[in-house]
Design an enzyme around this catalytic site. Structure first.
Site, PDB file in Angstrom:
ATOM      1  N   SER A   9       0.861  -1.181   0.000  1.00 21.20           N
ATOM      2  CA  SER A   9       0.000   0.000   0.000  1.00 21.20           C
ATOM      3  C   SER A   9       0.899   1.232   0.000  1.00 21.20           C
ATOM      4  CB  SER A   9      -0.866   0.004   1.259  1.00 21.20           C
ATOM      5  OG  SER A   9      -1.358   1.311   1.494  1.00 21.20           O
ATOM      6  N   HIS A  34      -1.272  -1.375  -4.201  1.00 20.21           N
ATOM      7  CA  HIS A  34      -2.542  -1.188  -3.499  1.00 20.21           C
ATOM      8  C   HIS A  34      -2.705   0.303  -3.217  1.00 20.21           C
ATOM      9  CE1 HIS A  34      -5.827  -2.518  -0.824  1.00 20.21           C
ATOM     10  NE2 HIS A  34      -5.455  -1.530  -0.040  1.00 20.21           N
ATOM     11  N   ASP A  36      -4.951   3.112  -1.605  1.00 15.08           N
ATOM     12  CA  ASP A  36      -6.034   3.372  -0.648  1.00 15.08           C
ATOM     13  C   ASP A  36      -6.695   4.704  -0.954  1.00 15.08           C
ATOM     14  OD1 ASP A  36      -6.049   1.093   1.144  1.00 15.08           O
ATOM     15  OD2 ASP A  36      -4.018   1.717   1.693  1.00 15.08           O
ATOM     16  N   MET A  38      -9.577   7.201   0.069  1.00 15.79           N
ATOM     17  CA  MET A  38     -10.449   7.495   1.215  1.00 15.79           C
ATOM     18  C   MET A  38     -11.144   8.830   0.982  1.00 15.79           C
ATOM     19  SD  MET A  38      -7.973   6.435   4.363  1.00 15.79           S
ATOM     20  CE  MET A  38      -6.964   4.937   4.342  1.00 15.79           C
ATOM     21  N   HIS A  67      -8.510   0.524  -3.772  1.00 20.37           N
ATOM     22  CA  HIS A  67      -9.352   0.131  -2.630  1.00 20.37           C
ATOM     23  C   HIS A  67     -10.175   1.356  -2.245  1.00 20.37           C
ATOM     24  CE1 HIS A  67      -9.384  -1.076   1.943  1.00 20.37           C
ATOM     25  NE2 HIS A  67     -10.575  -1.133   1.393  1.00 20.37           N
ATOM     26  N   MET A  69     -12.386   3.234  -0.216  1.00 20.75           N
ATOM     27  CA  MET A  69     -13.034   3.392   1.092  1.00 20.75           C
ATOM     28  C   MET A  69     -13.856   4.671   1.012  1.00 20.75           C
ATOM     29  SD  MET A  69      -9.795   2.226   3.370  1.00 20.75           S
ATOM     30  CE  MET A  69      -8.696   2.483   1.990  1.00 20.75           C
ATOM     31  N   MET A 138     -10.514  -7.252   5.400  1.00 21.03           N
ATOM     32  CA  MET A 138      -9.832  -6.273   6.255  1.00 21.03           C
ATOM     33  C   MET A 138      -9.525  -6.900   7.611  1.00 21.03           C
ATOM     34  SD  MET A 138      -9.643  -3.635   4.311  1.00 21.03           S
ATOM     35  CE  MET A 138      -8.801  -2.650   5.565  1.00 21.03           C
ATOM     36  N   ASP A 177      -5.796  -7.349   4.092  1.00 21.95           N
ATOM     37  CA  ASP A 177      -5.316  -5.972   4.239  1.00 21.95           C
ATOM     38  C   ASP A 177      -5.447  -5.499   5.683  1.00 21.95           C
ATOM     39  OD1 ASP A 177      -4.648  -3.307   3.817  1.00 21.95           O
ATOM     40  OD2 ASP A 177      -6.457  -2.814   2.675  1.00 21.95           O
TER      41      ASP A 177
HETATM   42  C1  DX5 Z   1      -6.327   0.681   5.942  1.00 22.25           C
HETATM   43  C2  DX5 Z   1      -5.864   0.492   4.515  1.00 22.25           C
HETATM   44  C3  DX5 Z   1      -4.706  -0.443   4.422  1.00 22.25           C
HETATM   45  C4  DX5 Z   1      -3.493   0.052   5.153  1.00 22.25           C
HETATM   46  C5  DX5 Z   1      -2.424  -0.983   5.229  1.00 22.25           C
HETATM   47  O1  DX5 Z   1      -7.373   1.592   5.932  1.00 22.25           O
HETATM   48  O2  DX5 Z   1      -6.903  -0.046   3.732  1.00 22.25           O
HETATM   49  O3  DX5 Z   1      -4.405  -0.725   3.071  1.00 22.25           O
HETATM   50  O4  DX5 Z   1      -2.947   1.192   4.569  1.00 22.25           O
HETATM   51  O5  DX5 Z   1      -1.395  -0.495   6.028  1.00 22.25           O
HETATM   52  P1  DX5 Z   1      -0.780  -1.370   7.206  1.00 22.25           P
HETATM   53  O6  DX5 Z   1      -0.126  -2.552   6.551  1.00 22.25           O
HETATM   54  O7  DX5 Z   1       0.195  -0.449   7.850  1.00 22.25           O
HETATM   55  O8  DX5 Z   1      -1.904  -1.792   8.109  1.00 22.25           O
HETATM   56 ZN    ZN Z   2      -6.343  -0.850   1.753  1.00 21.37          ZN
END
Ligand code: DX5
Ligand code: ZN
Length: 216
Positions: A9, A34, A36, A38, A67, A69, A138, A177
């Site tokens: 990520s 990956h 993220d 948000m 991903h 979110m 998750m 994840d």
């Molecule tokens: C959490 C994210 C993950 C996260 C992973 O909200 O979806 O992808 O960044 O990071 P680590 O491995 O540090 O938990």
């Molecule tokens: Zn993620």
């Protein structure tokens, strides 16, 4: 069991330099990036949009998984597909029309992923298994990197694999994840994880290539 794929990520990377950071991770051995995404609503934090996804996917040759979110993924799917994301993963918790959303992703030209929070059961997979290309389990509550891995979720990996295999989703990959590191990677793979997403363990290390090798 196939070879496990490592998907770093880029959440903890320099956010103004994500394409180069992703390229460096590819060169260090990553199998997938990956990303993220948000929206500040589904989770408190705000990260990046499809423009950044496009610059990353132009820079790397490996697949990018967005991903999402976000509370309203249907508005973003075409943009992330056009940005070149191989996988677009939406959260099961944000929609009463998951089947429609998954179809929208495939129609847009990407592979369809569904993510589940720690408190969400995977029973629904029975009814959408053929429409799914990836299940993102998750093992932290989404929103932040660097959280503690929730080990009791491991049963869900086994359960998801069983349901997918029974109901027409045997081709779907399982990705895990949240807090993935060298202490839990082997257990995750033995449960059926095909992809290990890992943020802080890889990008917070002095040697991301060595960290990814440890996960394998
Ligand atoms: C959490 C994210 C993950 C996260 C992973 O909200 O979806 O992808 O960044 O990071 P680590 O491995 O540090 O938990
Ligand atoms: Zn993620």
């Amino acid at each position: 069991m196939g070879k496990v794929m490592i998907a770093p990520s880029v959440l903890g990377c320099d956010q103004g330099n994500l394409a180069e950071e992703a390229f460096a991770l590819q060169m260090a051995g990553a199998d997938m990036i990956h990303l993220d995404v948000m929206d500040g609503v589904f989770v408190p934090v705000l990260t990046v949009g499809a423009g950044i996804a496009a610059s990353i996917s132009r820079r790397v040759d490996i697949p990018v998984d967005a991903h999402l979110m976000v509370q309203k993924p249907s508005h973003l799917i075409e943009a992330f597909a056009d940005a070149g994301c191989s996988y677009i993963t939406v959260h099961a918790e944000v929609t009463s029309h998951l089947d429609r959303l998954l179809a929208q992703i495939r129609t847009a030209g990407s592979m369809a992923g569904v993510a589940v929070n720690p408190s969400t059961s995977v029973d629904f997979l029975r009814w959408v298994a053929p429409a799914v290309d990836l299940v993102l389990i998750m093992t932290v509550n989404p929103g932040y990197g660097g959280q503690e891995h929730l080990e009791h979720i491991h049963d869900k990996i086994t359960e998801a694999r069983r349901i997918l295999d029974c109901y027409g989703g045997s081709g779907a990959l399982i990705s895990v994840d949240g807090g993935v590191n060298d202490a839990n990677a082997e257990k995750l793979v033995s449960r059926g994880a095909d992809i290990l997403v890992s943020g802080s363990f890889i990008t917070g290390s002095d040697d991301p290539a060595a960290a990814m090798e440890k996960l394998r």
